[in-house]
Design an enzyme around this catalytic site. Structure first.
Site, PDB file in Angstrom:
ATOM      1  N   LYS A   1     -12.425  -1.584   6.081  1.00  0.00           N
ATOM      2  CA  LYS A   1     -11.584  -2.357   6.998  1.00  0.00           C
ATOM      3  C   LYS A   1     -12.078  -2.260   8.441  1.00  0.00           C
ATOM      4  O   LYS A   1     -11.940  -3.216   9.179  1.00  0.00           O
ATOM      5  CB  LYS A   1     -10.123  -1.896   6.914  1.00  0.00           C
ATOM      6  CG  LYS A   1      -9.538  -1.927   5.505  1.00  0.00           C
ATOM      7  CD  LYS A   1      -8.964  -3.279   5.121  1.00  0.00           C
ATOM      8  CE  LYS A   1      -8.705  -3.419   3.632  1.00  0.00           C
ATOM      9  NZ  LYS A   1      -7.780  -2.456   3.064  1.00  0.00           N
TER      10      LYS A   1
ATOM     11  N   TRP B   1       0.837  -1.209   0.000  1.00  0.00           N
ATOM     12  CA  TRP B   1       0.000   0.000   0.000  1.00  0.00           C
ATOM     13  C   TRP B   1       0.864   1.248   0.000  1.00  0.00           C
ATOM     14  O   TRP B   1       0.541   2.234  -0.683  1.00  0.00           O
ATOM     15  CB  TRP B   1      -0.978  -0.003   1.154  1.00  0.00           C
ATOM     16  CG  TRP B   1      -1.887  -1.205   1.140  1.00  0.00           C
ATOM     17  CD1 TRP B   1      -2.094  -2.090   2.148  1.00  0.00           C
ATOM     18  CD2 TRP B   1      -2.715  -1.656   0.048  1.00  0.00           C
ATOM     19  NE1 TRP B   1      -2.984  -3.058   1.762  1.00  0.00           N
ATOM     20  CE2 TRP B   1      -3.379  -2.817   0.487  1.00  0.00           C
ATOM     21  CE3 TRP B   1      -2.947  -1.196  -1.253  1.00  0.00           C
ATOM     22  CZ2 TRP B   1      -4.265  -3.520  -0.337  1.00  0.00           C
ATOM     23  CZ3 TRP B   1      -3.830  -1.894  -2.068  1.00  0.00           C
ATOM     24  CH2 TRP B   1      -4.474  -3.043  -1.603  1.00  0.00           C
TER      25      TRP B   1
ATOM     26  N   ASP C   1      -2.070   6.903   5.778  1.00  0.00           N
ATOM     27  CA  ASP C   1      -3.084   5.948   5.346  1.00  0.00           C
ATOM     28  C   ASP C   1      -3.381   5.052   6.543  1.00  0.00           C
ATOM     29  O   ASP C   1      -2.547   4.235   6.930  1.00  0.00           O
ATOM     30  CB  ASP C   1      -2.546   5.134   4.154  1.00  0.00           C
ATOM     31  CG  ASP C   1      -3.482   3.999   3.729  1.00  0.00           C
ATOM     32  OD1 ASP C   1      -4.537   3.799   4.375  1.00  0.00           O
ATOM     33  OD2 ASP C   1      -3.139   3.306   2.750  1.00  0.00           O
TER      34      ASP C   1
END
Ligand SMILES: *Cc1c(COP(=O)(O)O)cnc(C)c1O
Length: 356
Positions: free
Chosen positions: A189, A97, A165
């Site tokens: 999530k 990511w 993030d």
């Protein structure tokens, strides 16, 4: 009975599923799926969702909360173009990511400097003692590395604007929002169903960036001006996120969730450490409390197929590791009860007593 350890989209509280289902059938006489996003009843949902985020995370004055689309993946770009001033940006590379964020920032012309990386050991640890030059436009990192099961245990110290993030650990533990200029997180999530992406932005930042291009949708200043309603928002995802935030606050908020998450992680890591069949490649001090990654000890690799059948038969779902890492990954998001972790731990124990 299923025990869902999926990494995302993930488990939400049963009561939230029930209320969401009810809203699909009857939201003040219409379905939540057909109501106009400009109707006062939905505007109230959006406002409550934004407000509950502020309550849950003690967001200080001077920050705005937005629910946008595009997932965390578009966040890679949105964060870069809203933070760049045409100078250097620092990135910490802790896996897929973060690498994606680096790639996208470069694509939009940001002068990316990777200040630290854990690629040398397949991202199984978190780089330490990172030197942050004071002339950066911003410093970027990913707080929890969903795929590898590593997590920054503390906020990165930075004297430049900080971007994070937090897709897979937001609302799982207390944070000091004031440390950050921009936080973003895909909803699926720990917040709600896929579709919405949460942004928490310091208002001082808005309108100050000088990117090479700025699509209107990605302009956080414009999104703030329009109260997160510049275009049709992801109505259902915002609605269910709002329901989940109500549930989070009604069950002790983030602080209580953190205590529950600590207990769940301690139980599972305790078993991995004690069980002769299993081990983890993740550095001990960097272990994620959200995504627990483990593998068979080399000696026992041959047992994988039988183990897979055992947990599948027991109703456990979603512990197969990411396709890039193999092994296993059990995600312990807020809504996963300790009792589900106990089921997995008991199964691992039982399997070891027969095989080790
Ligand atoms: C899942 C994930 C992403 C990608 O999210 P999408 O919403 O699918 O774009 C990005 N960052 C982190 C930390 C993630 O866990």
């Amino acid at each position: 009975m299923k025990y869902n350890f999926g990494a995302g989209p993930c488990i939400l509280p049963q009561t939230v599923f029930e209320q969401a289902a009810k809203g699909v059938l009857d939201f003040n006489g219409l379905s939540i799926l057909e109501v106009s996003h400009r109707h006062k009843d939905f505007v109230a949902v959006m406002e409550e969702a934004r407000e509950l985020v502020k309550q849950a995370l003690n967001v200080p004055k001077g920050y705005t909360v937005l629910f946008l689309q595009g997932g965390a993946t578009l966040g890679f770009t949105i964060s870069a173009i809203n933070m760049t001033k045409g100078g250097k940006a620092g990135y910490i590379n802790t896996g897929t990511w973060a690498s994606g964020a680096i790639r996208e920032a470069k694509l939009v012309g940001v002068d990316v400097h990777v200040l630290a990386s854990s690629e040398d050991k397949n991202f199984t640890y978190i780089p330490k003692n990172i030197e942050v030059p004071s002339d950066l436009d911003y410093l970027y990192y990913c707080s929890n590395n969903t795929i590898y099961g590593t997590q920054f245990q503390e906020t990165v110290k930075s004297n430049v604007p900080l971007v994070c993030d937090m897709s897979s650990d937001i609302f799982s533990k207390e944070i000091n929002v004031a440390d950050f200029d921009l936080i973003y997180a895909g909803a699926q999530k720990n917040l709600g169903p896929a579709g919405a992406t949460l942004y928490i932005v310091k208002e001082d930042v808005l309108g100050k960036a000088t990117p090479k291009f700025m699509p209107t949708y990605m302009n956080l200043a414009k999104q703030h001006e329009k109260d997160s309603m510049l275009n049709t928002p992801p109505v259902f995802s915002v609605y269910v996120s709002m329901l989940n935030l109500r549930e989070l606050l009604a069950t002790g908020g983030v602080k209580a969730a953190e205590e529950r998450n600590n207990a769940k992680a301690a139980l599972l890591y305790g078993e991995i450490d004690a069980n002769p069949l299993f081990t983890t490649n993740v550095a001990k001090e960097d272990r994620s409390k959200m995504n627990v990654s483990f593998v068979f000890d080399e000696k026992y690799n041959g047992l994988e197929e039988e183990f897979n059948k055992t947990w599948q038969d027991a109703g456990i779902v979603g512990i197969k590791g990411h396709r890039s890492t193999g092994g296993y990954r059990a995600s312990l998001y807020n809504a996963l009860p300790l009792s589900s972790v106990q089921v997995l731990v008991d199964l691992m124990k039982d399997f070891a007593s027969k095989k080790a």
